[in-house]
Design an enzyme around this catalytic site. Structure first.
Site, PDB file in Angstrom:
ATOM      1  N   GLU A  13      40.754  30.180  35.827  1.00 55.12           N
ATOM      2  CA  GLU A  13      41.957  29.376  36.094  1.00 55.12           C
ATOM      3  C   GLU A  13      42.684  28.967  34.821  1.00 55.12           C
ATOM      4  O   GLU A  13      43.900  28.825  34.801  1.00 55.12           O
ATOM      5  CB  GLU A  13      41.590  28.127  36.899  1.00 55.12           C
ATOM      6  CG  GLU A  13      41.274  28.376  38.363  1.00 55.12           C
ATOM      7  CD  GLU A  13      39.837  28.776  38.617  1.00 55.12           C
ATOM      8  OE1 GLU A  13      39.112  29.107  37.650  1.00 55.12           O
ATOM      9  OE2 GLU A  13      39.436  28.769  39.792  1.00 55.12           O
ATOM     10  N   GLU A  46      34.200  29.699  43.606  1.00 56.60           N
ATOM     11  CA  GLU A  46      34.033  28.351  44.184  1.00 56.60           C
ATOM     12  C   GLU A  46      33.508  28.442  45.616  1.00 56.60           C
ATOM     13  O   GLU A  46      32.661  27.657  46.023  1.00 56.60           O
ATOM     14  CB  GLU A  46      35.359  27.583  44.132  1.00 56.60           C
ATOM     15  CG  GLU A  46      35.747  27.217  42.696  1.00 56.60           C
ATOM     16  CD  GLU A  46      37.056  26.456  42.621  1.00 56.60           C
ATOM     17  OE1 GLU A  46      38.093  27.056  42.974  1.00 56.60           O
ATOM     18  OE2 GLU A  46      37.057  25.288  42.224  1.00 56.60           O
TER      19      GLU A  46
HETATM   20  N1  COA Z   1      46.319  36.311  44.024  1.00 55.71           N
HETATM   21  C1  COA Z   1      47.318  37.129  44.398  1.00 55.71           C
HETATM   22  N2  COA Z   1      47.412  38.411  43.997  1.00 55.71           N
HETATM   23  C2  COA Z   1      46.449  38.866  43.170  1.00 55.71           C
HETATM   24  C3  COA Z   1      45.388  38.070  42.731  1.00 55.71           C
HETATM   25  C4  COA Z   1      45.340  36.737  43.198  1.00 55.71           C
HETATM   26  N3  COA Z   1      44.351  35.918  42.862  1.00 55.71           N
HETATM   27  N4  COA Z   1      44.603  38.800  41.906  1.00 55.71           N
HETATM   28  C5  COA Z   1      45.151  40.012  41.843  1.00 55.71           C
HETATM   29  N5  COA Z   1      46.267  40.069  42.595  1.00 55.71           N
HETATM   30  C6  COA Z   1      47.131  41.230  42.827  1.00 55.71           C
HETATM   31  C7  COA Z   1      47.798  41.727  41.574  1.00 55.71           C
HETATM   32  O1  COA Z   1      49.007  41.060  41.336  1.00 55.71           O
HETATM   33  C8  COA Z   1      48.009  43.184  41.896  1.00 55.71           C
HETATM   34  O2  COA Z   1      49.140  43.258  42.743  1.00 55.71           O
HETATM   35  P1  COA Z   1      50.134  44.511  42.690  1.00 55.71           P
HETATM   36  O3  COA Z   1      49.300  45.697  43.022  1.00 55.71           O
HETATM   37  O4  COA Z   1      51.194  44.169  43.657  1.00 55.71           O
HETATM   38  O5  COA Z   1      50.647  44.545  41.261  1.00 55.71           O
HETATM   39  C9  COA Z   1      46.796  43.538  42.739  1.00 55.71           C
HETATM   40  O6  COA Z   1      46.289  42.292  43.220  1.00 55.71           O
HETATM   41  C10 COA Z   1      45.695  44.242  41.979  1.00 55.71           C
HETATM   42  O7  COA Z   1      45.387  43.495  40.815  1.00 55.71           O
HETATM   43  P2  COA Z   1      45.139  44.189  39.404  1.00 55.71           P
HETATM   44  O8  COA Z   1      44.911  43.103  38.425  1.00 55.71           O
HETATM   45  O9  COA Z   1      46.221  45.167  39.137  1.00 55.71           O
HETATM   46  O10 COA Z   1      43.793  44.983  39.703  1.00 55.71           O
HETATM   47  P3  COA Z   1      42.494  45.165  38.837  1.00 55.71           P
HETATM   48  O11 COA Z   1      41.579  45.937  39.695  1.00 55.71           O
HETATM   49  O12 COA Z   1      42.844  45.630  37.483  1.00 55.71           O
HETATM   50  O13 COA Z   1      41.893  43.682  38.641  1.00 55.71           O
HETATM   51  C11 COA Z   1      41.133  41.486  39.268  1.00 55.71           C
HETATM   52  C12 COA Z   1      41.406  42.941  39.724  1.00 55.71           C
HETATM   53  C13 COA Z   1      40.744  40.702  40.488  1.00 55.71           C
HETATM   54  C14 COA Z   1      39.994  41.455  38.249  1.00 55.71           C
HETATM   55  C15 COA Z   1      42.410  40.902  38.617  1.00 55.71           C
HETATM   56  O14 COA Z   1      43.488  41.120  39.483  1.00 55.71           O
HETATM   57  C16 COA Z   1      42.360  39.440  38.311  1.00 55.71           C
HETATM   58  O15 COA Z   1      41.822  39.043  37.301  1.00 55.71           O
HETATM   59  N6  COA Z   1      42.961  38.624  39.200  1.00 55.71           N
HETATM   60  C17 COA Z   1      43.141  37.218  38.969  1.00 55.71           C
HETATM   61  C18 COA Z   1      41.887  36.452  39.196  1.00 55.71           C
HETATM   62  C19 COA Z   1      42.131  34.980  38.974  1.00 55.71           C
HETATM   63  O16 COA Z   1      42.680  34.557  37.989  1.00 55.71           O
HETATM   64  N7  COA Z   1      41.676  34.201  39.933  1.00 55.71           N
HETATM   65  C20 COA Z   1      41.801  32.794  39.842  1.00 55.71           C
HETATM   66  C21 COA Z   1      43.003  32.363  40.556  1.00 55.71           C
HETATM   67  S1  COA Z   1      43.165  30.625  40.402  1.00 55.71           S
END
Ligand code: COA
Length: 705
Positions: free
Chosen positions: A130, A110
């Protein structure tokens, strides 16, 4: 002192006419308050500085911006809000460029869509996921994505939550340019300067006209129909469609207002709480006490004993994880069948156009079939997946003990057997661990890692490392009959049997369970898995069953007829001509009636609500016992087991989270009420009583280990 603390979340520096705005909020640059405030201040600074002609937004580390800070959802909002930040970026009178080198998800995309130009590097991942958290893009995403990508493509992206590659993002119109490279700052600067040299103007996504509104609305109507069918009780997907309808029908600012209102509804829904819990819980289960104590052992070459459905599925998982696999079977015919089982999976992918013959050949080059244990003397890890019988497994482990090199990890794939006893059949119980895969093992995400008494900590961490390589969701479990999942399943299945004998038909029970959000009810699952499997377990347990315990014989009567479910054409349901969806069977209802009469039960009505109260109370109560006994480390481990392996509706967060949301006092009151009918079955868990007495919930036990 932690050096991280000293680095501001958003930093700015001038590079010629470009203000470089870099985001540093490890691990994934989530849009916490400091980042939002920093971005807002940076745009103000750029607009106020005549020397600045362009703004470049980049992320430090692996991600561009992975989205809103999920940990802030449900807490009181602290300004500036993300919509405000995005609107301010878009309103800037300097050209704003986003350079995306990693995850630009949710709020991250966004922000990028509010910029005036977007350049992506090859590792960029673009998405609006989301929906998987029960939300919708709430910072203008539902209004800007349709303007950039077209209404249908944008809606599909938001409904699926999928991530697009940089290439796909370019094709979809989400980014303007794709540049090879790894350095977003250099790439972004070059692009910004190129735009300045070409005298590119400020270009706001909000100003893009959605053309052919009639077609767009017709597409949305089709998507709404399809979503209503598929969303199975999910709240946010239809709200996403409503937002996009607003994007088509209303001026931009009114569309934004509509989006905000619907976003707030989603944010306040219990589904959001359940899905966010699931998101974090799945990341928490890999955090185990052994992780601090011991690094995993090295493994590259592994052996799988047994080429049946399970062994072959595990072999595919291991091959897909890049490991070298030797499969052992007892004779030439069996090993040929084992190899055929493995190849069938890849041939299926080839038939669907999802794999090439060459790719299959490259994978199969890492596979060796063998009928001799002596060939696995040098493997690093063994997974035994033979027939589920303690003596058979012990014999295999004696053989493994004889041939395997010292330090090899010896794992047994079992769903309920005593792994301590299997470990003691070897001279090296410290190397023996349980790995409970779920069928089909190459597809199902859950892996219960069962930790016997004498296992060494580095064997446990090795098993978690294996799960990571295989992209499984690992849950640490202790040894008991059924571990976490099957032990709890046995109890709520029993509750379902009691409800059936007391008056509800198996079809009413399945319907209530589906209405709760499961893809299938328990009797449908029995028919799918094969009634003979549960029958064998019941016979095994017959000797140890408490004679005072209530026992429902309906399933036994059905099995005695040879009705084992889908594979025999009938079970609890009828499957005429190999149908996949069953039909109610009057003969089954007659069996149920006869059993009721035999026990002197006068059948009574059950509402769907009462069915679910009993079903869930049984599940939660046994879940509490599993936590209390240390079989599961935390309530969240029970949640993840059921979400990943048993079809529990994700939007409810798992059984323990569900109980927290209902209120533990209410669940305990239900159990106490049911106990008036059958105090032996409905024995409240001490942990549940304790939490209620202390006014606490299961989540209070979900702290990091
Ligand atoms: N907010 C807060 N914490 C987040 C986050 C977010 N949007 N996205 C990831 N994290 C945290 C995870 O909880 C994890 O924390 P930890 O190490 O304490 O367990 C850390 O970041 C790493 O994330 P992880 O998913 O283990 O790493 P990855 O490299 O496999 O994947 C992403 C990275 C970004 C692809 C994945 O974390 C993801 O899909 N995040 C959510 C994205 C999302 O839904 N965004 C929209 C929010 S409305």
């Amino acid at each position: 002192m932690n050096a991280e603390v000293l680095i501001p979340a958003v930093q700015t520096r001038r590079e010629g006419a470009v203000l470089v705005v870099s985001i540093h909020n490890p691990p994934v640059n989530a849009l916490g308050q400091a980042v939002r405030a920093g971005l807002l201040a940076a745009v103000e600074q750029a607009d106020a500085d005549a020397a600045v002609q362009a703004v470049l937004i980049v992320g430090e580390g692996k991600a561009f911006i992975a989205g809103a800070d999920i940990r802030e959802f449900g807490k009181p909002p602290v300004p500036p809000s993300l919509p405000e930040v995005c609107n301010r970026i878009e309103a800037s009178n300097k050209i704003v460029v986003a350079a995306i080198h990693g995850a630009a998800l949710g709020g991250g995309l966004e922000v990028a869509m509010s910029a005036h130009y977007r350049v992506a590097l090859p590792a960029a991942k673009l998405g609006l996921p989301e929906v998987s958290l029960g939300l919708l893009p709430g910072a203008g995403g539902t209004q800007r994505a349709p303007r950039l990508m077209g209404v249908k493509a944008a809606t599909e992206l938001m409904l699926s939550g999928k991530h697009l590659s940089a290439k796909a993002g370019l094709a979809a119109g989400l980014v303007d340019k794709l540049v090879e490279g790894e350095d977003p700052q250099a790439t972004g600067l070059a692009y910004a300067n190129e735009l300045l040299a070409a005298k590119a103007a400020v270009r706001r996504t909000r100003d893009i006209e959605i053309t052919d509104k009639a077609m767009a609305l017709a597409d949305l109507q089709m998507l709404a129909l399809d979503t209503a069918k598929k969303a199975r009780g999910l709240f946010s997907p239809l709200k996403i469609i409503e937002c996009v309808q607003a994007a088509v029908n209303l001026p931009f600012d009114e569309g934004l207002a509509k989006e905000r209102a619907l976003f707030t509804e989603c944010l306040n829904s219990p589904q959001r709480a359940g899905l966010v819990h699931a998101f974090f819980a799945e990341r928490e289960t890999a955090k185990i006490p052994e992780a601090k104590a011991a690094a995993p052992r090295h493994f590259a070459k592994i052996a799988i004993i047994g080429g049946g459905t399970m062994g072959a599925g595990i072999t595919v998982s291991a091959l897909d994880a890049g490991l070298t696999v030797t499969m052992i079977e007892r004779d030439a015919d069996s090993i040929a069948r084992g190899q055929a089982n493995v190849e069938k999976v890849y041939n299926g992918l080839i038939a669907k156009g999802r794999m090439t013959e060459e790719a299959k050949a490259a994978i199969m080059a890492r596979y060796t079939p063998s009928t001799s244990y002596d060939e696995i003397a040098d493997v690093d890890l063994v997974i035994e997946a033979v027939f589920e019988d303690l003596e058979v497994k012990k014999a295999v482990f004696k053989e493994l003990d004889r041939v395997c090199k010292p330090g090899a990890v010896l794992a047994t794939n079992t769903s309920y057997l005593d792994i301590d006893a299997i470990a003691d059949a070897t001279s090296r119980p410290q190397d023996v661990i349980g790995l409970h895969f779920f069928s089909p093992a190459n597809i199902m995400k859950l892996l219960e890692i069962v930790v016997p008494a004498k296992v060494a900590p580095d064997v446990v961490t090795t098993a978690f490392e294996l799960a990571k390589k295989m992209k499984k969701v690992p849950v640490r479990a202790g040894v008991c009959d059924g571990f976490i999942g099957n032990r709890i399943l046995a109890v709520y299945k029993q509750a379902a049997d009691y409800i059936m004998e007391d008056g509800a038909s198996p079809y009413e029970i399945d319907e209530a369970v589906r209405g709760f959000g499961y893809p299938m009810g328990p009797f449908q699952v029995t028919d799918l898995a094969g009634g003979d499997i549960g029958w064998a377990t019941r016979k095994r347990r017959a000797a140890t069953r408490d004679p005072k315990a209530r026992y429902v014989e309906v399933a036994d009567r059905i099995c005695e007829n040879g009705w084992f479910g889908q594979k025999t054409g009938r079970g609890f349901y009828l499957y005429p001509q190999g149908a996949r969806v069953g039909q109610a069977d009057p003969e089954v209802l007659a069996i149920v009636d006869k059993e009721r009469a035999k026990k002197g039960v006068t059948p009574r009505q059950f509402s769907a609500d009462e069915i679910m109260r009993r079903y869930m109370a049984a599940m939660v109560n046994e879940g509490a016992k599993v936590v209390e006994e240390g079989i599961a480390l935390r309530p969240l481990d029970v949640d993840v087991t059921f979400l990943s392996g048993y079809g529990f509706p994700r939007f409810r967060g798992g059984p323990m989270k569900y109980a927290d949301m209902v209120g533990l006092d209410k669940v305990l009151a239900d159990i106490n009420e049911f106990a008036k009918e059958d105090a032996l079955f409905w024995k409240p868990a001490a942990l549940l009583q304790k939490l209620v007495a202390e006014g606490k919930n299961f989540d209070s036990l979900n702290k990091a280990v």
